[in-house]
Design a protein around this motif. Structure first.
Motif, PDB file in Angstrom:
ATOM      1  N   UNK A  71       0.811  -1.215   0.000  1.00 54.77           N
ATOM      2  CA  UNK A  71       0.000   0.000   0.000  1.00 54.77           C
ATOM      3  C   UNK A  71       0.850   1.273   0.000  1.00 54.77           C
ATOM      4  N   UNK A  72       2.178   1.150  -0.181  1.00 54.49           N
ATOM      5  CA  UNK A  72       3.047   2.323  -0.060  1.00 54.49           C
ATOM      6  C   UNK A  72       2.978   3.237  -1.270  1.00 54.49           C
ATOM      7  N   UNK A  73       2.547   2.741  -2.412  1.00 56.85           N
ATOM      8  CA  UNK A  73       2.499   3.569  -3.619  1.00 56.85           C
ATOM      9  C   UNK A  73       1.197   4.350  -3.726  1.00 56.85           C
ATOM     10  N   UNK A  74       1.046   5.007  -4.858  1.00 58.35           N
ATOM     11  CA  UNK A  74      -0.172   5.788  -5.083  1.00 58.35           C
ATOM     12  C   UNK A  74      -1.381   4.892  -5.263  1.00 58.35           C
ATOM     13  N   UNK A  75      -1.172   3.638  -5.639  1.00 53.78           N
ATOM     14  CA  UNK A  75      -2.258   2.676  -5.796  1.00 53.78           C
ATOM     15  C   UNK A  75      -1.788   1.332  -5.251  1.00 53.78           C
ATOM     16  N   UNK A  76      -2.670   0.535  -4.674  1.00 49.90           N
ATOM     17  CA  UNK A  76      -2.270  -0.776  -4.153  1.00 49.90           C
ATOM     18  C   UNK A  76      -1.736  -1.662  -5.273  1.00 49.90           C
ATOM     19  N   UNK A  77      -0.739  -2.481  -4.927  1.00 48.69           N
ATOM     20  CA  UNK A  77      -0.143  -3.426  -5.881  1.00 48.69           C
ATOM     21  C   UNK A  77       0.293  -4.662  -5.106  1.00 48.69           C
ATOM     22  N   UNK A  78       0.432  -5.786  -5.825  1.00 49.30           N
ATOM     23  CA  UNK A  78       0.902  -6.987  -5.160  1.00 49.30           C
ATOM     24  C   UNK A  78       2.345  -6.771  -4.702  1.00 49.30           C
ATOM     25  N   UNK A  79       2.612  -7.123  -3.455  1.00 51.34           N
ATOM     26  CA  UNK A  79       3.946  -6.931  -2.881  1.00 51.34           C
ATOM     27  C   UNK A  79       4.924  -7.914  -3.508  1.00 51.34           C
ATOM     28  N   UNK A  80       6.071  -7.402  -3.939  1.00 50.77           N
ATOM     29  CA  UNK A  80       7.074  -8.271  -4.597  1.00 50.77           C
ATOM     30  C   UNK A  80       7.682  -9.272  -3.630  1.00 50.77           C
ATOM     31  N   UNK A  81       7.707  -8.932  -2.330  1.00 54.99           N
ATOM     32  CA  UNK A  81       8.276  -9.886  -1.377  1.00 54.99           C
ATOM     33  C   UNK A  81       7.268 -10.969  -1.000  1.00 54.99           C
ATOM     34  N   UNK A  82       6.084 -10.942  -1.619  1.00 58.22           N
ATOM     35  CA  UNK A  82       5.080 -12.001  -1.420  1.00 58.22           C
ATOM     36  C   UNK A  82       4.827 -12.754  -2.726  1.00 58.22           C
TER      37      UNK A  82
END
Length: 414
Positions: A398-409
């Motif tokens: 959730x750190x960006x301007x839009x939610x995205x799948x976390x690369x560490x997951x």
């Protein structure tokens, strides 16, 4: 109250009353005989004027069925209620001879009905004289005799059950007959102290808190350690209040002091992770919880609100973010630690897998270690989630301007 002779005493009292009073009303009926037989055999061997009083039904009295007996059971004592019964009788009349005169039988029936009309409450002395050793006359309620109206359909069914030809008759109810329960009465000992300090009843002017809704961060379906939840409701406050988290997987509830919310009627609760609580890994367990607000002012009883459901999502760390196509082993850790008996699955892309191994290190501050065996995995990028008792880890950044799948997951298979 009365003993088990009550039913027989009621029947004998009615018989004696009819036998004594009917001839007094009509001298023509001086040879009256009163029997207690079923209607199909009542007339056999009898040619005199006759009344037959037959008890055809015994039903429970609904009004007395669940009442304690006045004068015997005091507040705080427990005792089975008396057996309360209504007795249903049918009275049938005959004239004289084998081919009895209908007009005479009608006189017999009318005299019997007049007798019961004038003596609708059975006299205590009549009851005592009717049957030795009965104590029906001593019960708290008088026995009343009242006509029992019956429709044509009811009469038809009744006489069909008697298996005999129908004769003009009248039905009556004798109620109520109370038979003593033979079970023991339990009486508590006197109260010596009211509460720990003998303070008696404690009254408070405020009502318990009411929780209406619960918000997880970013409107997710679950919360993770290190995040806050917001409680919405009524009578909410922070004074002497604790948010109580309960789970079947925990030996005892976890209590956290809430903070004031950003809006009225709300409270904020922070679920500490290892940065704030070194024991957080073992203090919690992933899965489903209930949340309530406990308010306990000093010296007063605790007030507990209603409960709301909450999912505590596990945080996972993947042992490797890359793998070759085909078969491979995926290692990961889970925080907080998984407890015995919890249902655990790995969601690898669209696959659902059970763990090949699961272990908790001896150090209670270390997370649970899990191993999964994957077979026939094609090249691609796969998002990984861990599901524990229905609560899924959250693979979203959730750190960006839009939610995205976390690369560490995610695991990249190439």
């Amino acid at each position: 109250m009365s003993n088990v002779l009550a039913i027989a005493a009621t029947t004998r009292t009615l018989r004696n009353l009819l036998l004594a009073q009917v001839p007094a009303l009509d001298a023509e009926l001086s040879d009256l005989e009163v029997t207690l037989q079923p209607p199909d055999v009542a007339r056999k061997g009898i040619s005199k004027v006759q009344l037959n009083l037959f008890l055809y039904q015994v039903v429970a009295n609904a009004a007395w069925r669940n009442l304690d007996l006045p004068g015997q059971v005091r507040p705080g004592e427990t005792a089975p209620p008396p057996l309360a019964l209504n007795l249903h009788y049918v009275i049938t009349a005959w004239g004289r001879g084998e081919n009895d005169n209908d007009a005479l039988s009608h006189r017999v029936l009318a005299a019997a009905m007049s007798t019961l009309h004038d003596r609708g409450v059975l006299d205590g002395n009549d009851i005592r004289n009717a049957l030795a050793d009965n104590d029906l006359a001593n019960q708290i309620e008088r026995v009343r005799v009242t006509p029992l109206p019956q429709s044509v359909d009811e009469l038809s069914r009744l006489w069909t059950a008697f298996q005999t030809n129908y004769r003009t008759s009248a039905a009556y109810e004798a109620a109520v007959v109370l038979i003593d329960s033979q079970a023991a009465t339990r009486a508590p000992l006197p109260v010596l102290r009211r509460g720990a300090q003998d303070r008696g009843v404690i009254a408070t002017a405020s009502a318990a808190a009411v929780l209406d809704a619960l918000d997880c961060p970013r409107h997710q379906s679950a919360v993770r350690l290190g995040e806050d939840i917001v409680l919405h409701g009524r009578q909410l406050g922070t004074d002497h209040a604790l948010a109580r988290f309960s789970s079947q997987r925990l030996d005892a509830p976890t209590d956290i002091a809430p903070l004031a919310g950003d809006t009225g009627g709300s409270l904020r609760v922070h679920l500490a992770d290892t940065a704030d609580d070194a024991d957080a890994v073992s203090r919690w367990a992933p899965g489903i919880y209930t949340v309530a607000l406990l308010v306990q002012p000093p010296g007063l009883p605790a007030l507990l609100s209603n409960e709301l459901p909450l999912a505590l999502a596990p945080r996972i760390t993947l042992g490797s973010l890359a793998a070759a196509p085909g078969d491979f082993t995926l290692n990961l850790t889970c925080m907080p630690r998984i407890r015995d008996g919890q249902r655990v699955f790995l969601l690898f892309g669209d696959r659902l897998l059970t763990p090949a191994s699961l272990s908790n290190p001896a150090d209670p501050k270390q997370p649970t270690a899990l191993t999964f065996q994957l077979t026939g995995v094609a090249a691609g990028t796969y998002t990984v989630r861990l599901r524990v008792d229905g609560a899924d880890s959250i693979p979203v950044d959730f750190s960006g301007s839009a939610p995205a799948f976390a690369t560490d997951q995610q695991v990249v298979v190439a």
